[in-house]
Scaffold this active site. Structure first.
Site, PDB file in Angstrom:
ATOM      1  N   HIS A 141       0.847  -1.209   0.000  1.00  0.00           N
ATOM      2  CA  HIS A 141       0.000   0.000   0.000  1.00  0.00           C
ATOM      3  C   HIS A 141       0.880   1.255   0.000  1.00  0.00           C
ATOM      4  CE1 HIS A 141      -3.013  -2.677   2.329  1.00  0.00           C
ATOM      5  NE2 HIS A 141      -3.558  -2.470   1.152  1.00  0.00           N
ATOM      6  N   LYS A 159     -17.744  -6.528   7.324  1.00  0.00           N
ATOM      7  CA  LYS A 159     -16.429  -7.150   7.567  1.00  0.00           C
ATOM      8  C   LYS A 159     -16.023  -6.934   9.014  1.00  0.00           C
ATOM      9  CE  LYS A 159     -13.942  -6.920   3.142  1.00  0.00           C
ATOM     10  NZ  LYS A 159     -12.816  -6.229   2.499  1.00  0.00           N
ATOM     11  N   ARG A 209      -2.152  -6.150  -8.452  1.00  0.00           N
ATOM     12  CA  ARG A 209      -1.076  -7.129  -8.229  1.00  0.00           C
ATOM     13  C   ARG A 209      -1.166  -8.237  -9.261  1.00  0.00           C
ATOM     14  NH1 ARG A 209      -2.908  -7.614  -2.131  1.00  0.00           N
ATOM     15  NH2 ARG A 209      -4.783  -7.233  -3.316  1.00  0.00           N
ATOM     16  N   SER A 263      -2.712  -7.656   3.064  1.00  0.00           N
ATOM     17  CA  SER A 263      -2.950  -7.524   4.508  1.00  0.00           C
ATOM     18  C   SER A 263      -3.274  -8.894   5.113  1.00  0.00           C
ATOM     19  CB  SER A 263      -4.120  -6.579   4.773  1.00  0.00           C
ATOM     20  OG  SER A 263      -3.851  -5.320   4.247  1.00  0.00           O
TER      21      SER A 263
HETATM   22  P1  ADP Z   1      -9.834  -3.535  -0.449  1.00  0.00           P
HETATM   23  O1  ADP Z   1     -10.468  -4.316   0.664  1.00  0.00           O
HETATM   24  O2  ADP Z   1     -10.604  -2.337  -0.867  1.00  0.00           O
HETATM   25  O3  ADP Z   1      -9.331  -4.352  -1.625  1.00  0.00           O
HETATM   26  P2  ADP Z   1      -7.089  -3.320   0.447  1.00  0.00           P
HETATM   27  O4  ADP Z   1      -6.626  -2.602   1.662  1.00  0.00           O
HETATM   28  O5  ADP Z   1      -6.917  -4.801   0.441  1.00  0.00           O
HETATM   29  O6  ADP Z   1      -8.578  -2.868   0.278  1.00  0.00           O
HETATM   30  O7  ADP Z   1      -6.375  -2.719  -0.830  1.00  0.00           O
HETATM   31  C1  ADP Z   1      -6.531  -1.391  -1.251  1.00  0.00           C
HETATM   32  C2  ADP Z   1      -5.958  -1.243  -2.645  1.00  0.00           C
HETATM   33  O8  ADP Z   1      -4.556  -1.475  -2.599  1.00  0.00           O
HETATM   34  C3  ADP Z   1      -6.500  -2.247  -3.685  1.00  0.00           C
HETATM   35  O9  ADP Z   1      -6.593  -1.599  -4.933  1.00  0.00           O
HETATM   36  C4  ADP Z   1      -5.441  -3.318  -3.722  1.00  0.00           C
HETATM   37  O10 ADP Z   1      -5.428  -3.987  -4.968  1.00  0.00           O
HETATM   38  C5  ADP Z   1      -4.189  -2.476  -3.521  1.00  0.00           C
HETATM   39  N1  ADP Z   1      -3.075  -3.249  -2.973  1.00  0.00           N
HETATM   40  C6  ADP Z   1      -3.063  -4.029  -1.871  1.00  0.00           C
HETATM   41  N2  ADP Z   1      -1.859  -4.608  -1.690  1.00  0.00           N
HETATM   42  C7  ADP Z   1      -1.075  -4.186  -2.724  1.00  0.00           C
HETATM   43  C8  ADP Z   1       0.280  -4.461  -3.138  1.00  0.00           C
HETATM   44  N3  ADP Z   1       1.046  -5.312  -2.470  1.00  0.00           N
HETATM   45  N4  ADP Z   1       0.724  -3.842  -4.261  1.00  0.00           N
HETATM   46  C9  ADP Z   1      -0.094  -3.021  -4.959  1.00  0.00           C
HETATM   47  N5  ADP Z   1      -1.368  -2.747  -4.644  1.00  0.00           N
HETATM   48  C10 ADP Z   1      -1.866  -3.310  -3.538  1.00  0.00           C
END
Ligand code: ADP
Length: 159
Positions: free
Chosen positions: A16, A40, A89, A127
């Site tokens: 992130h 959630k 990703r 995460s």
């Molecule tokens: P959500 O539950 O909305 O998917 P996340 O916190 O999991 O929220 O992710 C927020 C955004 O960050 C999403 O667009 C996700 O694809 C992106 N993201 C998460 N991890 C990575 C990573 N390792 N590299 C690039 N983008 C990421």
């Protein structure tokens, strides 16, 4: 131009942070928005996640952190933002992200979703993966900022 970077961030990872850092070089302001989803059950409350993100982006002067319950486009409109930033990703992200981008487009024609490709070293990182490793006592210091690793370990130490 303002870009909104919405997500669960439960918790924020280096993946992130990479998107936030690169986004902050492209846009005047990046607002990281912790979306609270009533369906959630997160590991961390929204206030804790906000605090974790604030500490992680303290060195980036054009990044703000906020939380919102509701549609991302509603928040974007409120902030007069025209861009939603998302990270990509793997192929499985693509399906979900494209569906969301199309949905948001039907709700707000004037707001664009912009995707940044993950940096290669973070392509595997999520995460939930971090929580899975921490739950079984594995090292997570290379995946999340130090203060976040500390919070996660404290959380699992209690259970
Ligand atoms: P959500 O539950 O909305 O998917 P996340 O916190 O999991 O929220 O992710 C927020 C955004 O960050 C999403 O667009 C996700 O694809 C992106 N993201 C998460 N991890 C990575 C990573 N390792 N590299 C690039 N983008 C990421």
């Amino acid at each position: 131009m303002i870009a909104i970077y919405p997500g669960s961030f439960d918790p924020i990872t280096f993946g992130h942070l990479d998107i936030i850092t690169r986004g902050s070089q492209l846009y005047e302001t990046v607002v990281v928005v912790v979306s609270t989803n009533p369906n959630k059950q997160p590991l961390f409350d929204a206030e804790v996640r906000i605090q974790q993100i604030r500490e992680s982006v303290a060195h980036l002067s054009n990044v703000e952190v906020d939380s919102f319950t509701g549609l991302t486009v509603t928040y974007a409109r409120m902030r007069k933002a025209k861009v939603l930033l998302r990270g990509l990703r793997v192929l499985s992200d693509f399906e979900k992200e494209l569906q969301m981008a199309h949905t948001n487009k039907t709700l707000a024609e004037d707001i664009e979703t912009v995707f940044l490709a993950t940096s290669t070293e973070y392509g595997f990182l999520s995460s939930s993966l971090v929580k899975e490793i921490a739950k079984f006592g594995g090292a997570i210091d290379h995946l999340v900022p130090q203060h976040v690793a500390r919070d996660i370990c404290q959380c699992y130490a209690k259970t």
